[in-house]
Design an enzyme around this catalytic site. Structure first.
Site, mmCIF file in Angstrom:
data_model
loop_
_atom_site.group_PDB
_atom_site.id
_atom_site.type_symbol
_atom_site.label_atom_id
_atom_site.label_comp_id
_atom_site.label_asym_id
_atom_site.label_seq_id
_atom_site.Cartn_x
_atom_site.Cartn_y
_atom_site.Cartn_z
ATOM 1 N N LYS A 24 0.837 -1.203 0.000
ATOM 2 C CA LYS A 24 0.000 0.000 0.000
ATOM 3 C C LYS A 24 0.872 1.253 0.000
ATOM 4 O O LYS A 24 0.664 2.164 -0.807
ATOM 5 C CB LYS A 24 -0.883 -0.041 1.239
ATOM 6 N N ARG A 94 -3.100 3.270 8.818
ATOM 7 C CA ARG A 94 -3.461 1.972 8.224
ATOM 8 C C ARG A 94 -2.252 1.073 8.112
ATOM 9 O O ARG A 94 -1.162 1.512 7.800
ATOM 10 C CB ARG A 94 -3.996 2.149 6.797
ATOM 11 N N GLY A 103 -7.961 -7.075 5.430
ATOM 12 C CA GLY A 103 -8.767 -7.118 6.649
ATOM 13 C C GLY A 103 -8.125 -7.826 7.826
ATOM 14 O O GLY A 103 -8.743 -7.975 8.874
ATOM 15 N N MET A 105 -5.224 -7.003 9.451
ATOM 16 C CA MET A 105 -4.584 -6.130 10.445
ATOM 17 C C MET A 105 -5.457 -4.888 10.658
ATOM 18 O O MET A 105 -6.539 -4.801 10.112
ATOM 19 C CB MET A 105 -3.186 -5.776 9.986
ATOM 20 N N ARG A 339 -3.862 -1.088 -6.567
ATOM 21 C CA ARG A 339 -3.115 -2.351 -6.474
ATOM 22 C C ARG A 339 -3.530 -3.223 -7.654
ATOM 23 O O ARG A 339 -4.560 -2.966 -8.290
ATOM 24 C CB ARG A 339 -3.384 -3.064 -5.155
ATOM 25 N N HIS A 455 -8.908 -44.531 -8.035
ATOM 26 C CA HIS A 455 -9.385 -44.894 -9.363
ATOM 27 C C HIS A 455 -10.358 -43.853 -9.903
ATOM 28 O O HIS A 455 -10.226 -43.368 -11.020
ATOM 29 C CB HIS A 455 -10.059 -46.276 -9.297
ATOM 30 N N ARG A 561 -2.964 -46.500 -20.883
ATOM 31 C CA ARG A 561 -3.127 -47.605 -19.925
ATOM 32 C C ARG A 561 -3.972 -48.682 -20.587
ATOM 33 O O ARG A 561 -5.200 -48.564 -20.643
ATOM 34 C CB ARG A 561 -3.818 -47.107 -18.656
ATOM 35 N N ARG A 617 1.586 -48.701 -22.619
ATOM 36 C CA ARG A 617 2.100 -49.477 -21.498
ATOM 37 C C ARG A 617 1.474 -50.866 -21.511
ATOM 38 O O ARG A 617 0.270 -51.005 -21.718
ATOM 39 C CB ARG A 617 1.748 -48.775 -20.187
ATOM 40 N N GLU A 744 8.928 -46.264 -11.269
ATOM 41 C CA GLU A 744 7.888 -46.011 -10.267
ATOM 42 C C GLU A 744 8.149 -46.753 -8.967
ATOM 43 O O GLU A 744 7.284 -46.843 -8.106
ATOM 44 C CB GLU A 744 6.490 -46.300 -10.818
ATOM 45 N N SER A 763 9.843 -43.262 -18.073
ATOM 46 C CA SER A 763 8.730 -42.373 -17.765
ATOM 47 C C SER A 763 8.445 -42.529 -16.278
ATOM 48 O O SER A 763 8.195 -43.632 -15.792
ATOM 49 C CB SER A 763 7.500 -42.753 -18.594
ATOM 50 N N THR A 766 4.887 -41.280 -11.165
ATOM 51 C CA THR A 766 4.990 -40.666 -9.833
ATOM 52 C C THR A 766 3.811 -40.986 -8.915
ATOM 53 O O THR A 766 3.871 -40.690 -7.729
ATOM 54 C CB THR A 766 5.175 -39.142 -9.957
ATOM 55 N N ASN A 767 2.762 -41.597 -9.467
ATOM 56 C CA ASN A 767 1.695 -42.048 -8.555
ATOM 57 C C ASN A 767 2.241 -43.182 -7.695
ATOM 58 O O ASN A 767 2.170 -43.157 -6.470
ATOM 59 C CB ASN A 767 0.476 -42.547 -9.326
ATOM 60 N N CYS A 830 4.591 -39.452 -16.266
ATOM 61 C CA CYS A 830 3.202 -39.714 -16.643
ATOM 62 C C CYS A 830 2.290 -39.900 -15.437
ATOM 63 O O CYS A 830 1.133 -40.237 -15.581
ATOM 64 C CB CYS A 830 3.102 -40.897 -17.591
ATOM 65 N N TYR A 850 9.735 -34.299 -21.352
ATOM 66 C CA TYR A 850 8.306 -33.982 -21.499
ATOM 67 C C TYR A 850 7.536 -34.336 -20.237
ATOM 68 O O TYR A 850 8.018 -35.095 -19.392
ATOM 69 C CB TYR A 850 7.701 -34.720 -22.704
HETATM 70 C C1 PEP Z 1 2.007 -44.006 -11.963
HETATM 71 O O1 PEP Z 1 2.147 -44.894 -11.140
HETATM 72 O O2 PEP Z 1 2.390 -42.834 -11.794
HETATM 73 C C2 PEP Z 1 1.319 -44.277 -13.226
HETATM 74 C C3 PEP Z 1 1.221 -43.360 -14.160
HETATM 75 O O3 PEP Z 1 0.725 -45.479 -13.348
HETATM 76 P P1 PEP Z 1 -0.684 -45.876 -12.701
HETATM 77 O O4 PEP Z 1 -1.300 -44.631 -12.154
HETATM 78 O O5 PEP Z 1 -1.484 -46.461 -13.794
HETATM 79 O O6 PEP Z 1 -0.277 -46.846 -11.657
HETATM 80 MG MG MG Z 2 1.885 -46.948 -11.747
#
Ligand code: PEP
Ligand code: MG
Length: 877
Positions: A24, A94, A103, A105, A339, A455, A561, A617, A744, A763, A766-767, A830, A850
């Site tokens: 401010k 102020r 709001g 402070m 602002r 799922h 998948r 896959r 994974e 790939s 990461t799940n 992925c 990617y």
């Molecule tokens: C994962 O495990 O990140 C993945 C993409 O495979 P899924 O979710 O099908 O296990």
């Molecule tokens: Mg998986």
């Protein structure tokens, strides 16, 4: 030695000094310096606030003298004197931190009034006005500085109104206000054990200290925690001459945006009230007028012209849409605040693109102006903001968008009703692959259990279908065919509305607004594509999804998948035959039924992705997921296969696993039954050869899941390569292809150098990598993860936002070790994180090639990737 500088006159600061002067203060300084009509004032710095706390809650040396100098400057400019009985100067105090904390402070207005100066003010304006200002000061001061319960004052106001038979504060006459002042002072004396300070300087000193102290009040701390604002920044304090919008018909107060914050339209947008104070607008005592009506008001019309010019100037100056506060006192316009204005996703996109066209900002700046998460609003229907629906409960916002439909519990029924033209919402405790067709047919999905990568969540996002999952307040009673939410019973067939962007579950049909994907979005994303270094692919399992993904800008498929294909139509029966088969021969017979279907699907996807890579896959999930569960299903399968139902039953029991996520899934299936991989490879290469013959540029990449040891990959690769050679030999042609693996499992990341001997690409799944690194079940953590996040134990749900410290470290290790063995190895992600902006940024920094996201998150990933590249280049210079 000169004393440290704690105070900056507005004319001595500028917009760059947000750290020191707060947002401010920096903007008030900037406005003053570009010559706009800002009431004079000064800013006590954030450093002063920090020094105040460091010195054990005492004003740092020299500060007060500098405040007095500042005050003298305001007096000179206003031709008024603080504490004078004649033309008294009144000031506001102020808060204003570096980051706006609306709001949270404290603020005190009308400082400088006492029993003497109030008469000076009354002589200039009128008595009613003067005493109204005075009683407001005592009220605010008592609450903020002396911590007196604000209700006590409201009770007095109510008594006066009751006695006079009036409803509104502004109907109270001067006499009553004068008496109220005395009564308010009495309350202060009684409650605070001290008198309201008559000396304006005492008032000012106490007010500055109170604003410092408000930096550490409960709500300010909570707000900072919630918004990741550091606690050591401190707040600045702005002391400014008061101006009044409530001194007569030629006075007004209002707020304005330089462009429409919902649509982005380039036109001054806002509201004003004549003869009013800011609080009147907030309190809703009177309804404000649309700002353009000011033009027709003879009293404030000229000020409106000036406001328009100033709005334009400020926008040009700041090069962004501004949110303004102004006051008109006796026809003269004063600017009180500017602002950067908050805006919807649609407005953000339009404003960014328009400003590039106007030559105000560069394409790079435009790309940085839109939050990737705001694009969600543009890509899915949303709840009409004017709705009056009742929110029954909140679950996890698993897949964005709003939808209305009739409650249905069974996938088959959902499908049948949808085919009859009904809008349905599939409500389940949780979903399994068998519900796929029901999810496809439904407008939205609602589950009581499951987390953000359950799922239901993954599949719904993939379909671009709204979903709320893990709604723990939801009791699903399949037997009675009803749900109960917080005591409310909703039978099958009744309408509900869910909002997958917020997690809200609402009763009845709540109106929604269709997404607006207009030309500006395409333009902005086109610029993002020019900037980004990361490729963006999509996770898609059908030709339709692939086509949609391409339309949204995907440059290939990062994950198909194949198990999702096994659930369409009647295929499940062939899959079940395959699982139940006791001999290889029987299994091959079942697989032979599946092969042409898979081949056709792959061909469709290849066509949709002509010229782009398609990562397919091999089969991943635990086999028992495909098995029949009910007696009727078991009997039907036994009949189709002409075997004893008891054999089927015992097979079902034998295949049950205590921990399926760590069981017979991933490449373990293809290793123990290579004919499955063989069939899939045949379908892939068969399809590739077919469509290549049509002139399609096919680039298959075959991906082996859940590899933990190079030997697993070697074995599966052998099958794939063998099938490829056989098929190419037979066709007399070949297709270039790659074989790679998902990373994974932590072991795969650590042994990436070995695995890269057999893998042409990695790939990151990461799940599963999150699940296995954190030892956190994807399916069950929804029960307690929200608690972790709410209580700050985890900053984010690691299934949504990549855990950089743990999972991220494994990715970095795998990248480094993989490249050591194979410098040109292709690297992607992925898991669901591929569509999350923060995770995309990490992927850019980690040097991946990617990201792959659900089709509807492809635009978000494109934008996030460009922003990551821009931030990187900023760091590089
Ligand atoms: C994962 O495990 O990140 C993945 C993409 O495979 P899924 O979710 O099908 O296990
Ligand atoms: Mg998986």
């Amino acid at each position: 030695m000169a004393a440290h500088r704690w105070v900056y006159l507005f004319r001595d600061g500028n917009a760059q000094q947000r750290d020191l002067l707060g947002g401010k203060g920096a903007n008030l300084a900037e406005m003053t310096n570009v010559g706009l009509p800002v009431p004079p004032g000064f800013t006590v710095t954030t450093e002063a606030c920090n020094a105040y706390f460091e010195d054990g809650a005492s004003l740092p040396e020299g500060l007060w003298e500098q405040v007095l100098d500042g005050l003298a400057d305001i007096e000179r400019q206003m031709g008024r004197t603080f504490g004078s009985p004649d033309r008294p100067l009144l000031v506001s105090v102020r808060s204003g931190a570096k980051f706006s904390m609306p709001g949270m402070m404290d603020t005190i207005l009308n400082l400088g009034l006492n029993d003497v100066t109030v008469r000076g003010l009354a002589a200039e304006a009128d008595e009613r006005f003067a005493y109204d200002c005075y009683r407001r000061l005592i009220q605010m001061f008592a609450k903020v500085v002396l911590d007196v319960n604000a209700d006590l004052f409201e009770d007095v106001i109510d008594e006066h109104k009751r006695a006079l038979g009036v409803r509104n504060d502004f109907e109270l006459p001067a006499d009553d206000l004068r008496r109220m002042v005395a009564e308010f002072k009495e309350i202060v004396r009684r409650e605070a054990g001290q008198d309201f300070p008559d000396d304006p300087h005492d008032q000012l000193r106490a007010a500055i200290i109170a604003v410092f102290e408000s930096w550490n009040n409960r709500r300010a701390i909570d707000y900072r925690n919630a918004n990741n604002i550091p606690h050591n920044l401190g707040t600045a304090v702005n002391v400014q001459a008061m101006v009044y919008g409530n001194m007569g018909p030629d006075c007004a107060t209002g707020v304005a945006f330089t462009r429409n914050p919902s649509t982005g339209e380039k036109r001054l947008f806002g509201e004003y009230l004549t003869n009013a104070q800011g609080e009147d607008v907030v309190a809703g005592v009177r309804t404000p007028q649309p700002i353009e009506q000011m033009a027709d008001d003879p009293h404030v019309g000229p000020a409106y012209q000036q406001l328009q010019e100033i709005a334009q100037r400020l926008e040009q100056h700041y090069r962004d849409m501004q949110d303004l506060e102004f006051t008109i006192q006796n026809g003269k316009l004063y600017m009180l605040q500017t602002r950067t204005g908050k805006r919807t996703g649609a407005a953000a996109v339009k404003i960014a693109v328009d400003m590039v066209k106007e030559g105000l900002i560069s394409k790079e700046e435009a790309v940085q102006r839109v939050l990737p998460s705001q694009l969600d609003q543009l890509l899915h229907p949303t709840i009409d903001p004017g709705h009056t629906g009742e929110v029954l409960a909140n679950g996890l916002p698993a897949s964005p968008g709003a939808a209305t439909g009739q409650v249905v519990f069974d996938a088959d029924e959902a499908k049948a009703l949808a085919e009859d033209g009904h809008d349905v919402i599939l409500v389940r405790l949780e979903t399994s692959p068998e519900d796929f067709h029901g999810m496809l047919a439904a407008r939205a999905v609602l589950t009581a259990r499951g987390g953000m990568t359950s799922h239901a969540a993954v599949v719904a996002r993939g379909m671009g279908k709204p979903a709320v999952v893990g709604c723990t307040a939801l009791q699903v009673d399949y037997d009675r065919q009803q749900i109960t939410i917080n005591g409310k019973v909703i039978p099958k067939g009744d309408y509900i509305t869910i909002d997958g962007s917020t997690g809200a579950v609402m009763l009845g049909k709540v109106p929604t607004i269709e997404p607006q994907v207009h030309g500006d979005l395409a333009t902005l994303l086109g610029w993002a594509d020019e900037i980004r270094k990361l490729g963006v692919r999509a996770n898609a399992d059908t030709p339709e999804d692939a086509a949609k993904a391409r339309e949204l800008g995907a440059q290939g498929i990062g994950l198909c998948r194949t198990e999702h294909m096994f659930f369409q139509g009647d295929r499940i029966w062939a899959v079940r035959e395959m699982i139940i088969a006791t001999t290889e021969e029987e299994r091959r017979a079942a697989l032979a039924k599946l092969e042409p279907m898979q081949r056709e699907d792959f061909a469709g996807i290849f066509r949709a992705m002509d010229g782009f890579p398609v990562t397919i896959r091999t089969l991943d999930p635990p086999l028992h997921e495909f098995l029949p569960h009910t007696d009727a299903e078991i009997e039907e399968l036994a009949r189709t296969m002409s075997i004893d139902p008891e054999i089927v039953k015992s097979k079902v029991v034998a295949l049950r696993e205590a921990n399926p996520m760590l069981g017979h899934r991933g490449c373990r299936l293809g290793i123990t039954a290579p004919e499955i991989t063989e069939m899939q490879a045949r379908a892939i290469f068969g399809a590739a050869l077919d469509v290549a013959a049509e002139g399609v540029d096919v680039r298959p990449e075959i991906m082996i899941p859940l590899v933990g040891d190079v030997e697993e990959l070697r074995l599966q690769r052998e099958v794939v390569d063998r099938v490829a050679q056989e098929m190419f030999a037979k066709a007399g042609r070949s297709i270039p292809y790659l074989v790679g693996t998902m990373i994974e499992l932590p072991r795969a990341a650590l042994l990436a150098d070995k695995i890269a001997e057999q893998a042409e690409f990695f790939s990151f799944g990461t799940n599963d990598l999150t699940q296995t690194t954190l030892g956190l079940s994807r399916d069950d953590s929804g029960r307690f993860l929200p608690y972790y996040v709410e209580h700050g134990i985890f900053k984010n749900d690691p299934f949504q936002v990549l855990d950089r410290e743990g999972v991220g470290e494994l990715i970095r290790i795998a990248v480094e070790r993989g490249r050591k063995t194979r410098p040109d190895i292709k690297l992607g992600i992925c898991g669901e994180h591929g569509g999350d902006p923060s995770s995309v940024e990490f992927c850019h920094q980690a040097g991946l090639d990617y990201v792959s996201a659900s089709p509807f998150r492809v635009p978000i990933a494109r934008l996030a990737a460009a922003q990551a590249a821009l931030e990187q280049s900023e760091r590089d210079v």
